[in-house]
Design a protein around this motif. Structure first.
Motif, PDB file in Angstrom:
ATOM      1  N   ALA A 145       5.033  42.979  23.530  1.00 55.90           N
ATOM      2  CA  ALA A 145       4.078  44.064  23.278  1.00 55.90           C
ATOM      3  C   ALA A 145       2.649  43.621  23.601  1.00 55.90           C
ATOM      4  N   ILE A 146       2.313  42.404  23.206  1.00 54.08           N
ATOM      5  CA  ILE A 146       0.967  41.892  23.490  1.00 54.08           C
ATOM      6  C   ILE A 146       0.807  41.633  24.980  1.00 54.08           C
ATOM      7  N   LEU A 147       1.850  41.084  25.593  1.00 55.21           N
ATOM      8  CA  LEU A 147       1.783  40.781  27.021  1.00 55.21           C
ATOM      9  C   LEU A 147       1.612  42.057  27.844  1.00 55.21           C
ATOM     10  N   GLU A 148       2.285  43.119  27.457  1.00 56.76           N
ATOM     11  CA  GLU A 148       2.143  44.394  28.155  1.00 56.76           C
ATOM     12  C   GLU A 148       0.706  44.904  28.079  1.00 56.76           C
ATOM     13  N   ILE A 149       0.120  44.819  26.900  1.00 53.08           N
ATOM     14  CA  ILE A 149      -1.269  45.279  26.745  1.00 53.08           C
ATOM     15  C   ILE A 149      -2.204  44.453  27.616  1.00 53.08           C
ATOM     16  N   GLU A 150      -2.031  43.129  27.598  1.00 53.46           N
ATOM     17  CA  GLU A 150      -2.916  42.256  28.364  1.00 53.46           C
ATOM     18  C   GLU A 150      -2.781  42.493  29.868  1.00 53.46           C
ATOM     19  N   LEU A 151      -1.558  42.718  30.332  1.00 53.70           N
ATOM     20  CA  LEU A 151      -1.341  42.884  31.766  1.00 53.70           C
ATOM     21  C   LEU A 151      -1.646  44.296  32.247  1.00 53.70           C
ATOM     22  N   PHE A 152      -1.085  45.290  31.566  1.00 57.27           N
ATOM     23  CA  PHE A 152      -1.159  46.660  32.063  1.00 57.27           C
ATOM     24  C   PHE A 152      -2.307  47.468  31.461  1.00 57.27           C
ATOM     25  N   GLY A 153      -2.861  47.025  30.333  1.00 62.07           N
ATOM     26  CA  GLY A 153      -3.896  47.797  29.672  1.00 62.07           C
ATOM     27  C   GLY A 153      -3.303  48.909  28.833  1.00 62.07           C
ATOM     28  N   ALA A 154      -4.144  49.640  28.144  1.00 58.57           N
ATOM     29  CA  ALA A 154      -3.668  50.712  27.261  1.00 58.57           C
ATOM     30  C   ALA A 154      -4.737  51.785  27.141  1.00 58.57           C
ATOM     31  N   LYS A 155      -4.286  53.014  27.046  1.00 53.94           N
ATOM     32  CA  LYS A 155      -5.194  54.130  26.827  1.00 53.94           C
ATOM     33  C   LYS A 155      -5.604  54.206  25.358  1.00 53.94           C
ATOM     34  N   ARG A 156      -6.763  54.787  25.134  1.00 52.35           N
ATOM     35  CA  ARG A 156      -7.282  54.906  23.772  1.00 52.35           C
ATOM     36  C   ARG A 156      -6.292  55.655  22.893  1.00 52.35           C
ATOM     37  N   GLY A 157      -5.975  55.056  21.735  1.00 54.26           N
ATOM     38  CA  GLY A 157      -5.083  55.681  20.778  1.00 54.26           C
ATOM     39  C   GLY A 157      -3.617  55.404  21.002  1.00 54.26           C
ATOM     40  N   ALA A 158      -3.260  54.779  22.146  1.00 51.80           N
ATOM     41  CA  ALA A 158      -1.844  54.515  22.421  1.00 51.80           C
ATOM     42  C   ALA A 158      -1.312  53.348  21.614  1.00 51.80           C
ATOM     43  N   VAL A 159      -2.200  52.442  21.212  1.00 52.34           N
ATOM     44  CA  VAL A 159      -1.799  51.251  20.466  1.00 52.34           C
ATOM     45  C   VAL A 159      -2.638  51.189  19.195  1.00 52.34           C
TER      46      VAL A 159
END
Length: 492
Positions: A228-242
């Motif tokens: 889950a952390i690796l996905e955020i670091e690599l792909f990024g995340a939209k506001r409110g998605a995480v």
């Protein structure tokens, strides 16, 4: 001749708002107007704009999205956003994404608008003056462009292949030549080597030896990182998605666009992350968490693995499509135990770096110390060697560091090639008579104790519970010689 008025760009999809802003500012500024982000971008390309006032809510690209592009292309321009919406989340997103200087909320007062514009123009001027003075102080009579090019060249060389330390006859030389060839071709490279062998330094050298050297280099170690952390670091995340992320998170794949991303710990990727990365490696596409739209990235992927993955591909533990997409070129870094000839260069460099960092000047290592270091297997590779140099520096009292400062387990390694003698645990569990195994351990203890005590035989005999005669007999029995001396004189 009076100075020209500062140029200000006004962006709003409502024509009457543009007219009102122009009326409030035109006496003190050269005003340009645009009804949308596309028109504004065209004006930015044609004019030298100091300040931008931009409405947040517009058809097509929002003010935040437009000013984010401005930050990347014209970072010196002061950016101000005007909005009739005051949600905290919008403000945070704008600050993080576009580097906003100030917010103005509708309805604004003409005096407030004019004061904000003047302050922004003053900020632009002060930043430019500071930059100019800094350049004048740094470059003096040399032209800015030539000096900047020299700095880029120094950066490429300082972080390039010249930064991979090795001896003139190092086994790394052939590998470095191969890496130089790979660097000039814009293909993915897989670097295989044990932990601590210098995969990151080699990946950075490939980047700075490539045509992408002026673009960003980012790295991430995937070992032990939750998916889950690796996905955020690599792909990024939209506001409110995480949960916990209140603004858009830009991932490394987006930040590394047109540059290089080094993914270390490739062998530890879960099947889920292998699948997610396969599309990036094959198609250059990814989807930020919480987004419904795919993004493209022009990133060069360099990967690092502790072991050759071909066996795991054959056994189905690693995706073959991902492997072959990432291993168009591959490099195998040898461990430090196979680079004994490089130990002298590496250890001296690491020692002097540590001395400079900790403010404790030394001149280097003695020849005897280097010989002991060369005889050790270094299972931790470069990291273990660096730790040993720091440890020796801490305990040093002379400018030249001798073998007596070396850790005991390193001193106990038998002379000869690295790994010529097995570890103590292996001796205990190996075959052979009890006498033979005891003698191997006894010989190591004697050598370590004599070296640590600088061959003071009286102190060594006392520590080991031996008489001087008994110690001398054991030295002769095991043919232990003091480094650099043909015979052992009797001194205390």
């Amino acid at each position: 001749m009076p100075e020209p008025l500062p140029t200000i760009l006004l962006v709003d999809d409502e024509a009457h708002s543009l007219a009102a802003m122009r009326m409030a500012l035109e006496d003190d500024f050269e005003c340009l107007t645009a009804l949308n982000a596309e028109e504004a971008t065209a004006l930015m390309e044609e004019h030298y704009v100091q300040v931008i006032f931009c409405d947040q809510r517009m058809p097509g690209r929002s003010g935040t999205e437009f000013l984010t592009e401005v930050r990347d292309r014209w970072p010196e321009t002061v950016r101000i956003i005007i909005t009739g919406y005051t949600e905290t989340s919008d403000m945070i997103a704008a600050i993080n994404e576009a580097g906003i200087y100030q917010f103005l909320t509708k309805p604004w007062h003409p005096d407030q608008l004019l004061m904000t514009a003047k302050n922004a123009a003053d900020l632009f001027r002060l930043n430019r003056d500071h930059e100019r003075m800094s350049l004048e102080m740094r470059y003096l009579s040399r032209s800015v462009e030539s000096k900047l090019e020299e700095q880029r060249k120094a950066l490429r060389e300082g972080l390039g292949f010249e930064n991979v330390l090795r001896a003139p006859n190092s086994p790394l030389n052939a590998l470095i030549e191969q890496a130089r060839q790979f660097a000039s071709f814009d293909v993915p490279v897989m670097i295989v080597g044990e932990a601590g062998t210098g995969k990151t330094a080699l990946a950075r050298a490939v980047h700075y030896g490539s045509l992408r050297s002026d673009r960003p280099f980012h790295e991430i170690n995937c070992t032990g990182v939750d998916d889950a952390i690796l996905e955020i670091e690599l792909f990024g995340a939209k506001r409110g998605a995480v949960p916990g992320i209140q603004a858009n998170k830009i991932g490394l794949l987006q930040r590394s666009d047109r540059g290089t991303l080094f993914l270390n710990g490739l062998a530890e990727l879960s099947p889920r992350m292998q699948l997610a990365l396969s599309r990036v490696a094959i198609e250059g596409r990814f989807r930020p968490i919480g987004s419904h739209e795919e993004m493209r990235t022009d990133v060069r992927l360099i990967t690092g693995a502790r072991r050759d993955l071909r066996g795991e591909v054959a056994e189905g533990r690693f995706r073959s499509d991902l492997y072959f997409a990432l291993a168009q070129a591959s490099l195998a870094l040898p461990p430090l135990r196979e680079r004994a000839g490089d130990i002298a260069v590496l250890s001296q460099h690491m020692l002097l770096d540590a001395a400079a960092a900790h403010g404790k000047p030394v001149h280097g290592l003695s020849d005897d110390a280097i010989r002991f270091l060369e005889h050790y297997a270094w299972p931790g590779n470069l990291r273990e060697l660096e730790n040993e140099m720091i440890r020796m520096l801490i305990f040093s009292q002379d400018r030249i560091l001798g073998p007596e400062l070396i850790s005991r387990h390193i001193l106990q390694a038998a002379p000869g090639r690295p790994q010529a003698s097995p570890a103590v645990d292996e001796v205990l569990t190996s075959s052979g008579t009890l006498k033979e195994r005891v003698e191997q351990i006894e010989m190591r203890i004697l050598r370590e104790t004599l070296t640590r005590l600088k061959w003071n035989k009286s102190r060594a005999a006392d520590e080991l519970g031996l008489s001087r005669v008994g110690l001398r007999a054991k030295i002769e029995r095991y043919a232990i010689a003091e480094p650099g001396k043909a015979s052992q004189p009797e001194e205390d």
